[in-house]
Design an enzyme around this catalytic site. Structure first.
Site, PDB file in Angstrom:
ATOM      1  CD  GLU A  44      25.707  53.864  41.640  1.00  0.00           C
ATOM      2  OE1 GLU A  44      24.731  53.325  41.109  1.00  0.00           O
ATOM      3  OE2 GLU A  44      26.230  53.450  42.694  1.00  0.00           O
ATOM      4  CE  LYS A 113      23.744  49.942  40.268  1.00  0.00           C
ATOM      5  NZ  LYS A 113      23.767  50.772  41.515  1.00  0.00           N
TER       6      LYS A 113
END
Length: 716
Positions: A44, A113
C-alpha cells in the site's frame, strides 16, 4: 492445462524516500519478470511510503509520487507485465489512497480505496477520503508529466475491474479485507478470478494468524486467487510492517514470504492453474447468487496473463503446486526476538548513527532489550554470511569502516562490540547481584561495557538541595517521609538519564570514532500503563524496543533466548525478583516492583487489556473481573485492585505524553503518541465510579476459595 504466473512483493519502503522507493519498486518488477510473472502487486502507498502521515496533506507528496510513477512507466522493466502500484492521487480536489494498474507503459485503471483504517495506529480519514460510489467510475485527467510518457489524456478512476483475454482481475486494499462486507465477495460473484490486496499492515504479537485466516476465508467459499502484498520494515515510525506476502488459491495458501527480514526487496511467486478456480466455483448455490449480483464495469484489454502454452504436469509439480504448502508461524517469543530486532536495524541504518547505548541495570527489562539488540546483530551476521550486499554496506558504514573496506560482519558478538554499548550505573543502593548479571550478560553478547558508580553525582544534588533550603531529605528506612523517599529515588533515576546521553554522545569519540549513539529505553508496557516509572528517568530515551511488550511475554522471550542464543546467564535474570534498587537495602527490607505497584505483572496485563481492547471503564472492569477472578479474590478485594489501578493510571497518565517512542507490539499499549488517545488530566479518584463499585462489591457474595483477610493466589 492453462496457467498464470502471479506474484506478490514485500518492499522495505521508507516514508518520503522517493528515490529509494522507486529503485526498490523497479527491482521488484525486474525480479518478477525474471521469474516469468505477468502480474506484480506491491504494498500500500509504496511510492511515497505508507507512513507519511500528515505529509499526505502536502501537495509535494502527491507531485513527487506522480514523478516517480512517470519514471516507472518510462522504464523498460514494466513492459510485458501488469503492475499494481500504490500512491496518493488528488481527483477533483479530493485526496484518495489509490492503486494504479499499468501495463506496457499505459495506465489501465486507478482504483481508490473504499474502506479506511481509522482506529488504533491508523488515521487514514485524516488524510484520505473513501470512494463511496461502489461499482461506479469516471474519467481522471492525467497530469502532463504522465501524458508525455503514456500518450493518454484521461483514464478510468473508480470501482472497476480489469478483464484480460483469459481472466478478470479485481483490486482490494488492506482494510477492505478486514471489513464485514469485503469487496472481493461481490467481485467474485461477478466473475473476478484474481484478487490483489496491497497492504500496510503492522506487526503485533499473535496477529498473523488472523491475517492468514482472513486471506484463506476470502477464497474458500468464493473460489479465486488472492495475491497479498504487505510492506516490510520500519517506515519511519513506531510500527514494524511484517511483510509475509502470500498467494492463496481456493482457500489454501500456496506461497508465503518472510515475516521478519533485513531484505529491502523480496518477491514471492507461484504458478497457478486458473481452471482450478472455475472448477471450484461450479456450485449451484454460488451460481444462483452470481446470476443476480450487480455488475462491475470491465476495462477490457487485449492481452492474456497466461502464455497459452501447455506445460507438463511434472513442471508444475516441481514448483511445489502439488505439494500442500505448510504455513509458517512464529511463536510470540520468536516474534519478540525478530520484530523489534529488524525495526532497530532499519532505524539504525536510516538514522545514520553509529550504534546503540543501553543502561544495563541487571534486571529483566534491560536484559530483554540487550538480547533484542544481540538478535539484531545475529540477523546482520546471517545476512552478511549469505552475501547480502546492502546489509554488508550498511554494517561497514555503521561500524566506521571505510567504503573500500573488506570487513564482513560475520560474527554477531564481534559486530555487537562495534555498535552496541552498555553501561551499569550503580549507586550505594545497588546490589552486587545486579552488577554481576549486567557484566556477565555484556560479556556474553559482546557489547562494549562500562561499569561505574554515580554516587558522587547523586550526593552533589542532595547536598545542593540541603545547602539551598537547609533541609536534608532522608529515605523512609532512615525515618524520612514518603515524599522524601520518592524524591531521593527519582534523583538517581533522572541522573542516569543525563549520564546515559553524555556517554552516548562521547563513547564513540573515546573509541576513536565519529558520530554518536542512540539511547535505548527499557520500560515494559505494564509499567508504562501503571505509571511505574520516573518521568525523564532512564526510561526516557531515543527508542524503546520493549515499550509495548508485557512482562509476562518478556520472561518467555528470555527463556527462549537462553536456548536459542546459548546464553546461560539469562537463567539468572528469569529467577531474579524485579526491583528498581532505588532504596537502601536492609536486613528487613528489599525493594520489590510488584510490592511497590500493589499488583502483579500478570494482573496488570489483564487490567490493561480490559481498559484498551475491551474498552472498560472502572465499573465495567470491576464487573468483568468479579466473574473472571471471583474464585481467587473476594468482590471487595477486586474492587480495591480496580480502584488502585485506575487511580495510579490516572495520576500517572501525564507521563505518557513524554514516553519514549516504542516498538508497537501489543494493542493495549498506553502510548499517548497517536495510539492511545486519552486525556492526561483526570479526576483521579473517580468519585462517582468508585462509589458505585464499592456499593456493588459490598452486596456481592464472596466466592473466593480463601476466606477474607487471607493471602490470595496470583491470578493469571
Amino acid at each position: 492445462m492453462g496457467h498464470l504466473i502471479t506474484l506478490a512483493t514485500s518492499l522495505n519502503q521508507w516514508a518520503l524516500d522517493f528515490q529509494g522507493n522507486c529503485d526498490r519498486i523497479l527491482q521488484s518488477i525486474s525480479i518478477a519478470k525474471s521469474r516469468g510473472a505477468t502480474l506484480r502487486v506491491g504494498p500500500e502507498l509504496e511510492i511515497p511510503g505508507y507512513g507519511c502521515l500528515d505529509h499526505f496533506l502536502e501537495g509535494d507528496t502527491v507531485l513527487h509520487s506522480w514523478e516517480v510513477l512517470a519514471k516507472i512507466l518510462g522504464s523498460e522493466e514494466v513492459e510485458g507485465v501488469v503492475c499494481d502500484i500504490g500512491m496518493p492521487i488528488i481527483h477533483k480536489n479530493v485526496n484518495y489512497n489509490c492503486r494504479v494498474i499499468i501495463y506496457n507503459k499505459e495506465i489501465l485503471l486507478i482504483r481508490p480505496k473504499m474502506w479506511m483504517a481509522n482506529d488504533g495506529n491508523y488515521r487514514e480519514l485524516r488524510y484520505f477520503t473513501p470512494w463511496t460510489r461502489h461499482r461506479q467510475w469516471e474519467d481522471h485527467y492525467l497530469p502532463r508529466i504522465i501524458q508525455a510518457v503514456t500518450g493518454q489524456t484521461k483514464v478510468p478512476f473508480g470501482d472497476a475491474v480489469i478483464s484480460t483475454l483469459d481472466t478478470c482481475i479485481g483490486v482490494e486494499l488492506c482494510e477492505e479485507l478486514f471489513t464485514p462486507a469485503s469487496p472481493h465477495i461481490l467481485m467474485g460473484l461477478d466473475g473476478v478470478e484474481i484478487f490483489t490486496n496491497s497492504s500496510g499492515s503492522h506487526h503485533e504479537l499473535r496477529k498473523l494468524h488472523r491475517r492468514i485466516d482472513l486471506i484463506k476465508e476470502a477464497t474458500q467459499k468464493l473460489g479465486g486467487v488472492y495475491l497479498y502484498a504487505n510492506q516490510q520494515g520500519c517506515d519511519g515510525d513506531r510500527l514494524y510492517y511484517d511483510g509475509c506476502a502470500m498467494i492463496a488459491v481456493n482457500g489454501d495458501i500456496i506461497a508465503q514470504g518472510s515475516q521478519f527480514s533485513l531484505n529491502d526487496v523480496e518477491v514471492v511467486t507461484a504458478t497457478i492453474d486458473i481452471e482450478d478456480v472455475r472448477a471450484h466455483r461450479i456450485r449451484s448455490s454460488r451460481n444462483m447468487q452470481a446470476a443476480s449480483t450487480e455488475r462491475y464495469h470491465r476495462i477490457e484489454v487485449g492481452f492474456p496473463l497466461s502464455s497459452g502454452k501447455f506445460r507438463e504436469v511434472q513442471d508444475v509439480f516441481e514448483e511445489g503446486l502439488e505439494v500442500r504448502f505448510k504455513i509458517r508461524y512464529h511463536t510470540p517469543e520468536e516474534e519478540i526476538k525478530l520484530g523489534p530486532a529488524c525495526w532497530l536495524w532499519d532505524y539504525l541504518r536510516r538514522s545514520r548513527t553509529q550504534g546503540y547505548f543501553l543502561p544495563l541495570s541487571g534486571g529483566i527489562d534491560s536484559c530483554a532489550t540487550a538480547v533484542i539488540v544481540y538478535s539484531m546483530c545475529n540477523l546482520v551476521a546471517e545476512a552478511a554470511n549469505r552475501g547480502d550486499k546492502q546489509v554488508i554496506a550498511d554494517a561497514r558504514r555503521i561500524a566506521g569502516e571505510p567504503s573500500d573496506s573488506s570487513y564482513i560482519p560475520s560474527n554477531p558478538r564481534e559486530f555487537a562490540g562495534r555498535v552496541f554499548h552498555t553501561c551499569y550505573m550503580g549507586t550505594e543502593n545497588s546490589s552486587a547481584e545486579t552488577r554481576w548479571r549486567a557484566k556477565e550478560l555484556a560479556g556474553a553478547i559482546g557489547s562494549y561495557h562500562v561499569d561505574m558508580n554515580i554516587d558522587t553525582v547523586v550526593r552533589s544534588i542532595h547536598d545542593l538541595f540541603t545547602f539551598v533550603t537547609g533541609f536534608t531529605p532522608r529515605f523512609r528506612v532512615h525515618g524520612g517521609s514518603d515524599r522524601e523517599n520518592l524524591a531521593l529515588q527519582n534523583i538517581q533515576a533522572r541522573l542516569r538519564m543525563v549520564t546515559s546521553y553524555l556517554f552516548a554522545q562521547l563513547l564513540p569519540w573515546v573509541r576513536g570514532r565519529d558520530g554518536g549513539l542512540l539511547v535505548l529505553g527499557s520500560a515494559n508496557v505494564d509499567e508504562s500503563l501503571r505509571g511505574y516509572l520516573t518521568k525523564y528517568d532512564c526510561s526516557s530515551a531515543d527508542l524503546n524496543p520493549i515499550g509495548a511488550v508485557s512482562k509476562v511475554d518478556l520472561r518467555k522471550f528470555i527463556i527462549h533466548s537462553r536456548e536459542y542464543f546459548d546464553l546461560p546467564i539469562l537463567e539468572s535474570f528469569v529467577n531474579a525478583i524485579p526491583t528498581a534498587e532505588l532504596e537502601p537495602i536492609t536486613e528487613t527490607y528489599v525493594q520489590g516492583d510488584e510490592v511497590d505497584m500493589g499488583m502483579t505483572y500478570d494482573e496488570l496485563s489483564v487490567l490493561g487489556r480490559l481498559r484498551k481492547i475491551e474498552k472498560c471503564g472502572p465499573y465495567s472492569m470491576f464487573t468483568k473481573l468479579v466473574r473472571e477472578w471471583g474464585s481467587v479474590f473476594s468482590p471487595i478485594q477486586i474492587a480495591e485492585k480496580v480502584k488502585l489501578f485506575y487511580f495510579e493510571y490516572a495520576r500517572n497518565r501525564h507521563k505518557m505524553t513524554t514516553i519514549t517512542p516504542s516498538y508497537h507490539a501489543e494493542n493495549y499499549s498506553p502510548d499517548d503518541n497517536r495510539f492511545d488517545l486519552r486525556p492526561f488530566l483526570y479526576p483521579a479518584r473517580f468519585p462517582w465510579q468508585f462509589k458505585k463499585i464499592d456499593q456493588v462489591a459490598a452486596a456481592l457474595p464472596d466466592r473466593s476459595r480463601k476466606g477474607p483477610g487471607q493471602d490470595k493466589t496470583k491470578t493469571e
